[in-house]
Design an enzyme around this catalytic site. Structure first.
Site, PDB file in Angstrom:
ATOM      1  N   ARG A   1      12.351  -9.364 -23.682  1.00  0.00           N
ATOM      2  CA  ARG A   1      11.094  -8.647 -23.479  1.00  0.00           C
ATOM      3  C   ARG A   1      10.120  -9.457 -22.641  1.00  0.00           C
ATOM      4  NH1 ARG A   1       8.127  -4.398 -27.357  1.00  0.00           N
ATOM      5  NH2 ARG A   1      10.265  -3.642 -27.225  1.00  0.00           N
TER       6      ARG A   1
ATOM      7  N   HIS B   1       8.683  -0.382 -37.676  1.00  0.00           N
ATOM      8  CA  HIS B   1       8.673   0.635 -36.628  1.00  0.00           C
ATOM      9  C   HIS B   1      10.017   0.786 -35.907  1.00  0.00           C
ATOM     10  CE1 HIS B   1       6.372   3.399 -34.170  1.00  0.00           C
ATOM     11  NE2 HIS B   1       6.719   2.788 -33.061  1.00  0.00           N
ATOM     12  N   TRP B   2      10.993  -0.048 -36.272  1.00  0.00           N
ATOM     13  CA  TRP B   2      12.327   0.037 -35.675  1.00  0.00           C
ATOM     14  C   TRP B   2      13.350   0.276 -36.784  1.00  0.00           C
ATOM     15  CZ3 TRP B   2      14.092  -3.838 -31.341  1.00  0.00           C
ATOM     16  CH2 TRP B   2      13.358  -3.599 -30.172  1.00  0.00           C
TER      17      TRP B   2
END
Length: 292
Positions: free
Chosen positions: A183, A261-262
């Site tokens: 990322r 959130h994943w």
């Protein structure tokens, strides 16, 4: 466990597809009769599904893509609103010859997938919405997404990228060092930096409001739908998930404890069998309807 260890033993290609002029990075694996397309979240990339492709590839033709303006996909200079994402996804499907697909969308990816399912039901076999965004406009959450992303993009300090990725997870161990490095490299591409305002346009209230998944749109979704949510999702509480599932006819809701959130990543051991069961049921339903 690294991304490459997750994919060990799997035949796959990492390639760039011309989606109506937008070079689109895609990880492709499997050769099943039906296609599953995985779509990541805001400022994300296809590596979000490294723990899921190996379980799905023996049964389906799998595609995980970097969405418009994300990862190593092209970054045209205009605000990335939902219809733009949908058009790019359809262009990708057309480019690789997929007429109908099972769509698996996390966060922004779920927003895009649900919008497509409401507009072009003939292109969607089934729908999985993993911590999907787009049903509310919470200024606190929008500012958190915007600020944490801008901080990480505008600074070379990898700790800010690590903090942005850990924000997604209930257990920070799931923000692996490899994911952080992937990322960080993406965030510091010159074209990514130049277009970050376009990528974050949905975090502006006026733009977000005109793109929301309102109940009347969700009610138009015909595809079998699975909503998956984490109890510790930092970008949306469980009532948001329940409302989303209630607004889609026949949708099924799965909640996971100790999950942010994943869900497909943090709870892969639980999610993968659930997804395969759901996909098989959806396929059987579609075939039954076609033969009726």
């Amino acid at each position: 466990m690294t991304i490459w260890n997750e994919l060990t033993g799997l035949d796959f290609s990492l390639t760039t597809v011309d989606a109506n002029g937008v070079p689109t990075r895609a990880l492709r694996s499997g050769a099943g009769e039906e296609a599953v397309v995985f779509l990541h979240g805001t400022s994300g990339h296809l590596e979000a599904f490294a723990r899921n492709i190996p379980a799905h590839a023996p049964h389906y033709e799998c595609h995980a893509i970097d969405m418009l303006g994300h990862g190593y996909t092209g970054k045209p200079d205009y605000p990335y609103e939902i219809p733009r994402y949908v058009a790019h996804l359809v262009d990708y499907l057309d480019a690789v010859g997929i007429q109908r697909a099972h769509l698996v969308g996390e966060s922004l990816g779920g927003w895009v997938a649900a919008h497509l399912a409401s507009e072009l039901p003939e292109r969607v076999l089934s729908l999985q919405l993993l911590a999907a965004g787009g049903t509310v406009a919470n200024p606190v959450v929008m500012e958190r997404i915007k600020t944490s992303t801008l901080d990480a993009v505008r600074s070379d300090d990898i700790e800010l990228t690590r903090a942005r990725l850990r924000l997604l997870m209930h257990d920070p161990v799931n923000a692996t060092e490899e994911l952080v490095e992937v990322r960080h490299r993406i965030y510091h591409q010159p074209d990514f930096v130049a277009n970050i305002h376009n990528l974050l346009s949905l975090q502006e209230m006026e733009i977000r409001q005109r793109n929301l998944l309102r109940p009347e749109r969700l009610a138009r979704i015909q595809a079998p739908t699975l909503v998956v949510w984490g109890h510790e999702n930092p970008f949306g509480d469980v009532p948001e998930a329940k409302k989303l599932a209630e607004d889609i006819p026949g949708a099924r809701l799965q909640l996971y404890p100790e999950c942010g959130h994943w869900p497909q990543h943090e709870q892969a051991a639980r999610y993968n069998p659930l997804s395969l069961e759901f996909l098989a049921e959806a396929s059987a339903k579609v075939k039954a309807e076609a033969s009726a």
